[in-house]
Design a protein around this motif. Sequence first.
Motif, PDB file in Angstrom:
ATOM      1  N   PHE A  61      67.575 -42.800 -18.099  1.00 43.55           N
ATOM      2  CA  PHE A  61      67.913 -42.806 -19.516  1.00 43.55           C
ATOM      3  C   PHE A  61      67.369 -44.052 -20.200  1.00 43.55           C
ATOM      4  N   LEU A  62      66.769 -43.845 -21.371  1.00 40.27           N
ATOM      5  CA  LEU A  62      66.299 -44.959 -22.186  1.00 40.27           C
ATOM      6  C   LEU A  62      67.152 -45.130 -23.444  1.00 40.27           C
ATOM      7  N   THR A  63      67.229 -44.054 -24.247  1.00 36.02           N
ATOM      8  CA  THR A  63      67.901 -44.184 -25.525  1.00 36.02           C
ATOM      9  C   THR A  63      68.327 -42.820 -26.047  1.00 36.02           C
ATOM     10  N   TYR A  64      69.274 -42.829 -27.002  1.00 30.76           N
ATOM     11  CA  TYR A  64      69.875 -41.606 -27.517  1.00 30.76           C
ATOM     12  C   TYR A  64      70.028 -41.697 -29.037  1.00 30.76           C
ATOM     13  N   PHE A  65      69.677 -40.605 -29.702  1.00 29.13           N
ATOM     14  CA  PHE A  65      69.856 -40.476 -31.151  1.00 29.13           C
ATOM     15  C   PHE A  65      70.795 -39.314 -31.455  1.00 29.13           C
ATOM     16  N   GLN A  66      71.648 -39.524 -32.420  1.00 28.10           N
ATOM     17  CA  GLN A  66      72.390 -38.421 -33.028  1.00 28.10           C
ATOM     18  C   GLN A  66      71.927 -38.360 -34.477  1.00 28.10           C
ATOM     19  N   ASN A  67      71.200 -37.308 -34.800  1.00 30.13           N
ATOM     20  CA  ASN A  67      70.450 -37.252 -36.063  1.00 30.13           C
ATOM     21  C   ASN A  67      69.542 -38.484 -36.154  1.00 30.13           C
ATOM     22  N   GLU A  68      69.622 -39.258 -37.229  1.00 34.91           N
ATOM     23  CA  GLU A  68      68.722 -40.410 -37.354  1.00 34.91           C
ATOM     24  C   GLU A  68      69.313 -41.680 -36.744  1.00 34.91           C
ATOM     25  N   ALA A  69      70.565 -41.626 -36.333  1.00 29.77           N
ATOM     26  CA  ALA A  69      71.232 -42.831 -35.835  1.00 29.77           C
ATOM     27  C   ALA A  69      70.975 -43.021 -34.337  1.00 29.77           C
ATOM     28  N   GLN A  70      70.526 -44.215 -34.007  1.00 25.51           N
ATOM     29  CA  GLN A  70      70.316 -44.554 -32.600  1.00 25.51           C
ATOM     30  C   GLN A  70      71.635 -45.097 -32.057  1.00 25.51           C
TER      31      GLN A  70
END
Lengths: 114, 115
Positions: free
Chosen positions: B45-54
């Motif tokens: 895992f590197l990173t996660y977005f929910q819509n435009e929010a990181q």
Amino acid sequence: AQSVTQLDSHVSVSEGTPVLLRCNYSSSYSPSLFWYVQHPNKGLQLLLKYTSAATLVKGINGFEAEFKKSETSFHLTKPSAHMSDAAEYFCVVSDLRNNNDMRFGAGTRLTVKP
Amino acid sequence: GAGVSQSPRYKVAKRGQDVALRCDPISGHVSLFWYQQALGQGPEFLTYFQNEAQLDKSGLPSDRFFAERPEGSVSTLKIQRTQQEDSAVYLCASSPGPFQGNEQFFGPGTRLTVL
């Protein structure tokens, strides 16, 4: 944090014999568990998933897995291996409290001999 | 298209170059994830977005890695001043939302080779 351990890096079976790929998980919350398959030069494909419903989960291509909370295991099985099953298999855990990001095991490479 | 697409599929960079990797998730998917898969390893895992929010960037290995999803659809993973240890397959995945047990749909990946 959640994690998985795949107990075998490589499993070799003969065509027509059973397949067992072992996975143990660690999660401080009620986990969701998945098995994904990755064929060479292809994307990850979901085989099956467990999400706190029935503990015996059936997936595609004849695979199934059983969630055993007491053993913290989620082993993948298939009664009879086909040549086309040769691939890399990943056990994966996620939990809702961690945004459902998936933690993958290191993978088990399945070889099927004719 | 029906699935997650990524471009380019292959990228060769000289050490020190900047690269940008693109992900087009499935239309309408709220959640978007980036993973790094080194040779012979499982995706990490590197990173996660929910819509435009990181919402989570805890997996980014250094401040040379930066991801964005400005309009809540397409995402770009940028790596500055690439190093040889950055060589890996970068996978993008999307899912309908942050619900228990939601399946993630994976793209084919971008294979980055840093010389």
